[in-house]
Design a protein around this motif. Structure first.
Motif, PDB file in Angstrom:
ATOM      1  N   ASP A  42      21.345  31.627  36.564  1.00 55.68           N
ATOM      2  CA  ASP A  42      22.059  30.343  36.572  1.00 55.68           C
ATOM      3  C   ASP A  42      23.187  30.335  37.588  1.00 55.68           C
ATOM      4  OD1 ASP A  42      20.387  29.380  34.609  1.00 55.68           O
ATOM      5  OD2 ASP A  42      21.792  29.774  32.951  1.00 55.68           O
ATOM      6  N   LEU A  43      23.948  31.428  37.641  1.00 56.80           N
ATOM      7  CA  LEU A  43      25.048  31.505  38.610  1.00 56.80           C
ATOM      8  C   LEU A  43      24.526  31.469  40.042  1.00 56.80           C
ATOM      9  CD1 LEU A  43      27.381  34.156  36.962  1.00 56.80           C
ATOM     10  CD2 LEU A  43      27.800  31.699  37.180  1.00 56.80           C
ATOM     11  N   ASN A  44      23.462  32.191  40.272  1.00 56.02           N
ATOM     12  CA  ASN A  44      22.874  32.224  41.606  1.00 56.02           C
ATOM     13  C   ASN A  44      22.306  30.853  41.969  1.00 56.02           C
ATOM     14  OD1 ASN A  44      22.362  33.515  43.978  1.00 56.02           O
ATOM     15  ND2 ASN A  44      20.392  34.332  43.331  1.00 56.02           N
ATOM     16  N   ALA A  45      21.653  30.191  41.012  1.00 59.82           N
ATOM     17  CA  ALA A  45      21.112  28.857  41.253  1.00 59.82           C
ATOM     18  C   ALA A  45      22.237  27.883  41.554  1.00 59.82           C
ATOM     19  CB  ALA A  45      20.295  28.393  40.055  1.00 59.82           C
ATOM     20  N   ASP A  46      23.339  27.964  40.800  1.00 61.32           N
ATOM     21  CA  ASP A  46      24.494  27.098  41.054  1.00 61.32           C
ATOM     22  C   ASP A  46      25.062  27.353  42.451  1.00 61.32           C
ATOM     23  OD1 ASP A  46      24.272  25.939  38.580  1.00 61.32           O
ATOM     24  OD2 ASP A  46      25.891  27.104  37.658  1.00 61.32           O
ATOM     25  N   PHE A  47      25.129  28.626  42.828  1.00 63.81           N
ATOM     26  CA  PHE A  47      25.628  28.961  44.157  1.00 63.81           C
ATOM     27  C   PHE A  47      24.738  28.338  45.227  1.00 63.81           C
ATOM     28  CE2 PHE A  47      25.382  31.661  47.912  1.00 63.81           C
ATOM     29  CZ  PHE A  47      26.698  31.616  48.332  1.00 63.81           C
ATOM     30  N   ASN A  48      23.411  28.455  45.045  1.00 63.81           N
ATOM     31  CA  ASN A  48      22.474  27.887  46.024  1.00 63.81           C
ATOM     32  C   ASN A  48      22.616  26.373  46.119  1.00 63.81           C
ATOM     33  OD1 ASN A  48      21.415  30.370  46.716  1.00 63.81           O
ATOM     34  ND2 ASN A  48      19.763  30.271  45.219  1.00 63.81           N
ATOM     35  N   VAL A  49      22.775  25.729  44.989  1.00 62.28           N
ATOM     36  CA  VAL A  49      22.950  24.277  44.995  1.00 62.28           C
ATOM     37  C   VAL A  49      24.256  23.916  45.700  1.00 62.28           C
ATOM     38  CG1 VAL A  49      23.377  22.269  43.520  1.00 62.28           C
ATOM     39  CG2 VAL A  49      21.533  23.875  42.950  1.00 62.28           C
ATOM     40  N   ARG A  50      25.339  24.632  45.379  1.00 62.13           N
ATOM     41  CA  ARG A  50      26.626  24.361  46.034  1.00 62.13           C
ATOM     42  C   ARG A  50      26.518  24.593  47.544  1.00 62.13           C
ATOM     43  NH1 ARG A  50      28.605  27.287  41.609  1.00 62.13           N
ATOM     44  NH2 ARG A  50      28.950  29.094  42.947  1.00 62.13           N
ATOM     45  N   GLU A  51      25.827  25.666  47.912  1.00 67.23           N
ATOM     46  CA  GLU A  51      25.652  25.965  49.332  1.00 67.23           C
ATOM     47  C   GLU A  51      24.882  24.842  50.027  1.00 67.23           C
ATOM     48  OE1 GLU A  51      26.281  28.197  52.744  1.00 67.23           O
ATOM     49  OE2 GLU A  51      27.136  28.469  50.759  1.00 67.23           O
TER      50      GLU A  51
END
Length: 104
Positions: A18-27
């Protein structure tokens, strides 16, 4: 896998996902915003260049008009000079005739 057998590892794995997915979305959002910022900058520069081009064209038209006016004035001056030259020639011819009449 080990994570499927251990509840805590499964929870940690899901959290990391989830954290990695959120990071990718933010990026992706940051990249999109940066793209739009660059695009707006280019559009502003293009608009500025269009305005400068329009101003240059206007100045060119004014310069051409001034040049045309100067050429017309030069033609008028040349015509006046030619008329004065003809008048001088007529007066010189008349003066020469008068002198020859006086001498005769």
């Amino acid at each position: 896998m080990i994570a499927t057998d251990n509840e805590y590892l499964q929870e940690a794995s899901n959290t990391l996902f989830d954290l990695n997915a959120d990071f990718n979305v933010r990026e992706r959002c940051r990249n999109r915003e940066e793209y739009y910022n660059v695009l707006r900058t280019f559009e502003s520069e293009i608009d500025l260049m269009k305005e400068e081009l329009a101003q240059s064209k206007s100045e060119l038209v004014l310069s051409k008009n001034e040049l045309t006016q100067s050429k017309n004035e030069l033609v008028l001056s040349k015509n006046e000079l030619a008329q004065k030259d003809l008048e001088i020639q007529k007066l010189q011819a008349e003066l020469a005739r008068m002198r020859s009449d006086q001498n005769a």
